[in-house]
Scaffold this motif. Structure first.
Motif, mmCIF file in Angstrom:
data_model
loop_
_atom_site.group_PDB
_atom_site.id
_atom_site.type_symbol
_atom_site.label_atom_id
_atom_site.label_comp_id
_atom_site.label_asym_id
_atom_site.label_seq_id
_atom_site.Cartn_x
_atom_site.Cartn_y
_atom_site.Cartn_z
ATOM 1 N N ASP A 168 -4.178 7.760 47.165
ATOM 2 C CA ASP A 168 -5.493 7.706 46.507
ATOM 3 C C ASP A 168 -5.896 6.305 46.075
ATOM 4 O O ASP A 168 -6.827 6.157 45.275
ATOM 5 C CB ASP A 168 -5.485 8.625 45.275
ATOM 6 C CG ASP A 168 -5.332 10.091 45.651
ATOM 7 O OD1 ASP A 168 -5.786 10.455 46.754
ATOM 8 O OD2 ASP A 168 -4.763 10.853 44.859
ATOM 9 N N ARG A 171 -9.583 5.212 46.643
ATOM 10 C CA ARG A 171 -10.498 6.013 45.826
ATOM 11 C C ARG A 171 -10.404 5.635 44.350
ATOM 12 O O ARG A 171 -11.405 5.616 43.643
ATOM 13 C CB ARG A 171 -10.197 7.499 46.015
ATOM 14 C CG ARG A 171 -10.788 8.079 47.290
ATOM 15 C CD ARG A 171 -10.460 9.526 47.465
ATOM 16 N NE ARG A 171 -9.062 9.709 47.868
ATOM 17 C CZ ARG A 171 -8.536 10.878 48.197
ATOM 18 N NH1 ARG A 171 -9.268 11.974 48.139
ATOM 19 N NH2 ARG A 171 -7.279 10.964 48.577
ATOM 20 N N MET A 172 -9.200 5.314 43.892
ATOM 21 C CA MET A 172 -9.049 4.881 42.502
ATOM 22 C C MET A 172 -9.776 3.563 42.252
ATOM 23 O O MET A 172 -10.446 3.386 41.235
ATOM 24 C CB MET A 172 -7.568 4.739 42.150
ATOM 25 C CG MET A 172 -6.830 6.048 41.994
ATOM 26 S SD MET A 172 -5.191 5.818 41.285
ATOM 27 C CE MET A 172 -4.491 4.619 42.403
ATOM 28 N N ARG A 175 -13.414 4.263 42.079
ATOM 29 C CA ARG A 175 -13.775 4.935 40.822
ATOM 30 C C ARG A 175 -13.803 3.937 39.657
ATOM 31 O O ARG A 175 -14.709 3.972 38.821
ATOM 32 C CB ARG A 175 -12.771 6.048 40.542
ATOM 33 C CG ARG A 175 -13.088 6.887 39.315
ATOM 34 C CD ARG A 175 -14.337 7.714 39.529
ATOM 35 N NE ARG A 175 -14.192 8.626 40.642
ATOM 36 C CZ ARG A 175 -13.664 9.843 40.535
ATOM 37 N NH1 ARG A 175 -13.228 10.275 39.363
ATOM 38 N NH2 ARG A 175 -13.599 10.626 41.600
ATOM 39 N N ASP A 178 -16.858 1.834 39.841
ATOM 40 C CA ASP A 178 -18.047 2.558 39.392
ATOM 41 C C ASP A 178 -18.174 2.574 37.870
ATOM 42 O O ASP A 178 -19.276 2.767 37.344
ATOM 43 C CB ASP A 178 -17.995 3.990 39.925
ATOM 44 C CG ASP A 178 -19.277 4.762 39.637
ATOM 45 O OD1 ASP A 178 -20.356 4.298 40.083
ATOM 46 O OD2 ASP A 178 -19.206 5.810 38.961
ATOM 47 N N LEU A 179 -17.060 2.368 37.162
ATOM 48 C CA LEU A 179 -17.082 2.388 35.697
ATOM 49 C C LEU A 179 -17.324 1.015 35.074
ATOM 50 O O LEU A 179 -17.419 0.906 33.854
ATOM 51 C CB LEU A 179 -15.744 2.944 35.173
ATOM 52 C CG LEU A 179 -15.439 4.402 35.506
ATOM 53 C CD1 LEU A 179 -14.045 4.767 35.022
ATOM 54 C CD2 LEU A 179 -16.471 5.327 34.874
#
Length: 355
Positions: A168, A171-172, A175, A178-179
């Motif tokens: 992952d 994807r991590m 993510r 995105d924050l």
């Protein structure tokens, strides 16, 4: 409207304090996850390359896992038992080596080693201390139920964590991206890229250098016939990530053991010394420039300081996170210096008028 600088510093300071508190209070619990994350970070470029070759992320992770299991099994069957055996033997013969040192010094410098000499008493007790403490440490590490349970937990949890994180990883990262706060996202991304470049050069590069040199030292010393060549090679390779320290410790240990084992056989002693000279030449001129690069951004003194401080404050887990934290602090410091040199505080009003 962006938050004032004072509030931003407050929030980032609180985040840093929370991170340090968690590290201090839950360090032993976090150890498998830190190790798993480090392994996943180390192997992520391999998985990315396999993806570019046409494999899916799942297939790439599965292939890496299978290869890792095979390497671990070979290590467990062939290398680790010999390594433990040689380490135990080295601890057991330490008193004999201490007696040999005493006899040598007594013959060459009799005035320094009379019966009441502090040096004589220190040397005579050194071997016994190493034997008792070393044997106690090894027995505790190998036979203690708690230690065995911890080892089992590490052997089970670390591979699982590393496989999931490796699967992952992209994807991590997406993510987390995105924050990021929108006003500073580009700046944070640039800093993160610099930190990643530093870590990639140092951790991945130096990890490979340590593995190559440790294997070379161990095999070469065993070919020469040094009794504890595998242990010396393992130690020298393990601490090579601190510049010059691996060769210094490994070379001193190997030459010291060679003097006892091959005393009078100067060719064998010279071969042992030559092994480390060749290792240093290859590391400095081939391995480090090719695998690490010339501009890593981690000064040896800064690295040793970070390892010492984090190791003393947070134990073994602190030493594991010391390198990433040192790299991050170094990048942020360089960014801060660049910002300062571009500010009115540094340039002054006269420079502003010229612009």
């Amino acid at each position: 409207m962006a938050l004032p600088v004072q509030k931003q510093l407050l929030y980032w300071g609180i985040a840093a304090a929370v991170f340090l508190m968690i590290l201090w209070s839950l360090g032993h619990v976090l150890l498998p996850f830190v190790l798993g994350g480090a392994i996943a970070y180390f192997l992520d470029p391999v998985a990315d390359r396999l993806e570019r070759m046409g494999l899916s992320r799942i297939a790439a992770t599965g292939l890496i896992t299978i290869v890792g299991i095979l390497i671990f099994v070979l290590m467990a069957l062939l290398v680790i038992p010999t390594l433990v055996s040689q380490a135990l033997q080295l601890v057991n013969v330490a008193p004999d080596y201490a007696k040999s040192i005493t006899a040598f010094l007594t013959e060459k410098f009799p005035s320094l080693l009379d019966d009441s000499s502090t040096l004589r008493q220190s040397i005579s007790s050194l071997g016994e201390t190493i034997q008792s403490r070393g044997a106690q440490l090894l027995e505790t590490a190998l036979s203690s139920v708690a230690s065995l349970l911890n080892v089992v937990v590490l052997l089970v949890i670390v591979p699982v964590v590393s496989v999931y994180l490796l699967l992952d990883w992209d994807r991590m990262v997406a993510r987390i991206d995105d924050l990021l706060p929108r006003d500073h996202a580009d700046t944070i991304r640039n800093l993160a890229r610099e930190i990643d470049a530093t870590l990639a050069s140092f951790i991945r590069g130096m990890g490979t250098v340590c593995l190559i040199l440790g294997t070379y030292y161990a095999i070469a010393l065993m070919i020469v016939g040094l009794q504890f060549g595998l242990v010396v090679g393992f130690v020298a390779g393990l601490v090579t990530f601190i510049p010059y320290l691996g060769a210094l410790i490994g070379g001193a240990l190997a030459i010291g053991l060679a003097l006892f084992q091959f005393w009078g056989d100067w060719i064998s002693i010279g071969l042992v010394a030559g092994i480390f000279v060749v290792g240093q030449v290859v590391e400095g001129n081939i391995l480090t420039p090719k695998l690490v690069g010339s501009s890593v951004g981690l000064h040896p003194v800064w690295l040793i300081l970070a390892l010492s401080v984090f190791g003393a404050a947070f134990g073994f887990v602190g030493m594991l996170v010391a390198v990433p934290v040192a790299a991050a602090i170094g990048v942020i410091t360089r960014f801060g210096v660049a910002q300062y040199k571009d500010s009115l505080l540094y340039r002054g009003l006269s420079e502003r008028k010229k612009d």
